[in-house]
Scaffold this motif. Sequence first.
Motif, PDB file in Angstrom:
ATOM      1  N   ARG A 198     -51.077 -25.982  12.978  1.00 46.31           N
ATOM      2  CA  ARG A 198     -50.290 -26.769  12.038  1.00 46.31           C
ATOM      3  C   ARG A 198     -49.989 -25.939  10.788  1.00 46.31           C
ATOM      4  O   ARG A 198     -48.898 -25.986  10.227  1.00 46.31           O
ATOM      5  CB  ARG A 198     -51.061 -28.029  11.656  1.00 46.31           C
ATOM      6  CG  ARG A 198     -50.176 -29.013  10.974  1.00 46.31           C
ATOM      7  CD  ARG A 198     -50.702 -30.407  11.054  1.00 46.31           C
ATOM      8  NE  ARG A 198     -49.904 -31.219  10.140  1.00 46.31           N
ATOM      9  CZ  ARG A 198     -50.324 -32.345   9.635  1.00 46.31           C
ATOM     10  NH1 ARG A 198     -51.520 -32.814   9.939  1.00 46.31           N
ATOM     11  NH2 ARG A 198     -49.543 -33.028   8.824  1.00 46.31           N
ATOM     12  N   LYS A 203     -44.188 -28.396   8.374  1.00 45.63           N
ATOM     13  CA  LYS A 203     -42.876 -28.895   7.973  1.00 45.63           C
ATOM     14  C   LYS A 203     -42.963 -29.373   6.526  1.00 45.63           C
ATOM     15  O   LYS A 203     -44.073 -29.619   6.021  1.00 45.63           O
ATOM     16  CB  LYS A 203     -42.454 -30.057   8.868  1.00 45.63           C
ATOM     17  CG  LYS A 203     -42.248 -29.620  10.293  1.00 45.63           C
ATOM     18  CD  LYS A 203     -42.019 -30.835  11.192  1.00 45.63           C
ATOM     19  CE  LYS A 203     -42.286 -30.498  12.644  1.00 45.63           C
ATOM     20  NZ  LYS A 203     -43.698 -30.104  12.878  1.00 45.63           N
ATOM     21  N   LEU A 204     -41.816 -29.508   5.925  1.00 53.41           N
ATOM     22  CA  LEU A 204     -41.806 -29.944   4.522  1.00 53.41           C
ATOM     23  C   LEU A 204     -42.497 -31.303   4.387  1.00 53.41           C
ATOM     24  O   LEU A 204     -43.174 -31.579   3.399  1.00 53.41           O
ATOM     25  CB  LEU A 204     -40.366 -30.033   4.016  1.00 53.41           C
ATOM     26  CG  LEU A 204     -40.259 -30.150   2.493  1.00 53.41           C
ATOM     27  CD1 LEU A 204     -40.878 -28.936   1.818  1.00 53.41           C
ATOM     28  CD2 LEU A 204     -38.818 -30.332   2.072  1.00 53.41           C
ATOM     29  N   THR A 205     -42.400 -32.114   5.461  1.00 52.94           N
ATOM     30  CA  THR A 205     -42.997 -33.450   5.388  1.00 52.94           C
ATOM     31  C   THR A 205     -44.523 -33.408   5.409  1.00 52.94           C
ATOM     32  O   THR A 205     -45.176 -34.409   5.163  1.00 52.94           O
ATOM     33  CB  THR A 205     -42.511 -34.328   6.559  1.00 52.94           C
ATOM     34  OG1 THR A 205     -42.603 -33.545   7.752  1.00 52.94           O
ATOM     35  CG2 THR A 205     -41.098 -34.782   6.353  1.00 52.94           C
ATOM     36  N   ASP A 206     -45.099 -32.225   5.741  1.00 55.04           N
ATOM     37  CA  ASP A 206     -46.552 -32.101   5.695  1.00 55.04           C
ATOM     38  C   ASP A 206     -47.044 -31.966   4.254  1.00 55.04           C
ATOM     39  O   ASP A 206     -48.224 -32.146   3.962  1.00 55.04           O
ATOM     40  CB  ASP A 206     -47.020 -30.859   6.472  1.00 55.04           C
ATOM     41  CG  ASP A 206     -46.825 -31.034   7.964  1.00 55.04           C
ATOM     42  OD1 ASP A 206     -46.928 -32.184   8.428  1.00 55.04           O
ATOM     43  OD2 ASP A 206     -46.555 -30.037   8.656  1.00 55.04           O
ATOM     44  N   ALA A 209     -45.552 -35.707  -1.077  1.00 53.90           N
ATOM     45  CA  ALA A 209     -44.216 -35.944  -1.625  1.00 53.90           C
ATOM     46  C   ALA A 209     -44.033 -35.354  -3.022  1.00 53.90           C
ATOM     47  O   ALA A 209     -43.000 -34.724  -3.321  1.00 53.90           O
ATOM     48  CB  ALA A 209     -43.928 -37.444  -1.636  1.00 53.90           C
ATOM     49  N   ARG A 212     -43.256 -31.528  -3.066  1.00 54.74           N
ATOM     50  CA  ARG A 212     -42.212 -30.950  -2.224  1.00 54.74           C
ATOM     51  C   ARG A 212     -41.186 -30.162  -3.027  1.00 54.74           C
ATOM     52  O   ARG A 212     -40.735 -29.110  -2.600  1.00 54.74           O
ATOM     53  CB  ARG A 212     -41.502 -32.058  -1.432  1.00 54.74           C
ATOM     54  CG  ARG A 212     -42.339 -32.452  -0.224  1.00 54.74           C
ATOM     55  CD  ARG A 212     -41.697 -33.501   0.620  1.00 54.74           C
ATOM     56  NE  ARG A 212     -42.761 -34.188   1.363  1.00 54.74           N
ATOM     57  CZ  ARG A 212     -42.625 -35.351   1.959  1.00 54.74           C
ATOM     58  NH1 ARG A 212     -41.469 -35.987   1.917  1.00 54.74           N
ATOM     59  NH2 ARG A 212     -43.636 -35.880   2.589  1.00 54.74           N
ATOM     60  N   ARG A 216     -39.799 -26.278  -2.271  1.00 53.90           N
ATOM     61  CA  ARG A 216     -38.397 -25.951  -2.037  1.00 53.90           C
ATOM     62  C   ARG A 216     -37.990 -24.816  -2.949  1.00 53.90           C
ATOM     63  O   ARG A 216     -37.329 -23.880  -2.593  1.00 53.90           O
ATOM     64  CB  ARG A 216     -37.532 -27.186  -2.349  1.00 53.90           C
ATOM     65  CG  ARG A 216     -36.935 -27.762  -1.072  1.00 53.90           C
ATOM     66  CD  ARG A 216     -35.827 -28.729  -1.385  1.00 53.90           C
ATOM     67  NE  ARG A 216     -35.917 -29.866  -0.454  1.00 53.90           N
ATOM     68  CZ  ARG A 216     -36.428 -31.052  -0.760  1.00 53.90           C
ATOM     69  NH1 ARG A 216     -36.854 -31.297  -1.994  1.00 53.90           N
ATOM     70  NH2 ARG A 216     -36.489 -31.997   0.137  1.00 53.90           N
TER      71      ARG A 216
END
Length: 216
Positions: A198, A203-206, A209, A212, A216
């Motif tokens: 993992r 992924k960004l969703t990991d 919030a 994030r 980016r």
Amino acid sequence: MIPIPRFLVGLSAVVTALALVPLALVLRARTTTSPLPRVHVVPDMDNQPKFRAQAGNPMFADGRAMRPPVAGAVARGALSADDALARGRVAGAWIESFPVPVTEQLMRRGQERYDIFCAPCHGLSGHGDGIVARRADRLQEGTWTPPSSLHTELVRSRPEGHLFNTIANGVRNMPAYGAQVPVADRWAIVAYVRALQRSQNAKLTDVPAELRAQVR
Ligand code: HEC
């Protein structure tokens, strides 16, 4: 001066000579070897009738003194009737979940065990670049099968039971580690391998919030 009777002179010579006999026997016993058992004044329970390892014993049909375990005997704590836990399989299919609770403690244990047993080949992050693999690369002997990266689509898609079985029994050119790594530790390693996978395929969703934007 009273003359010493002659017989006393003779007697003392004999006694002196005899007195040397025990000393001579002790000296001889200390400097020679003998196949006889040593003189054992108080035997305690030192000598008992018994069969030594690998000796024969005509009492048994197979003539062996060392008895093999009764067929079907299981060492205490070694019962592996649970197929999912002990073999990673249910009804012949690899299980796609963990038969033990995945806890932080299990993860930490898995990390420790992975770093000991797997990282030398697969590398600390699982890219197949452990120190053994790098050395083999440098030697260029042409006989080396490189350890798989654990981050390929194939290995990521392997069910947990399959990973467990790879550790227990090896896979293709990878040797089995079942003898060194007990069942509970194998599951701990599988859990840690999942974490490694993992981490290298996040992924960004990991990401939580609120963090994030930063990533980016
Ligand atoms: C001595 C080096 C070595 C060690 C140590 C080692 N492996 Fe491997 N591993 C390999 C090699 C080599 C392959 C590829 C074998 C092949 O393709 O023939 C492999 C393949 C794999 C695969 C891919 C199997 C598949 O499904 O295709 C996994 C997963 C794996 N190892 C996990 C582990 C884990 C977990 C450990 C620690 C318990 C470990 N390995 C220890 C050498 C090693």
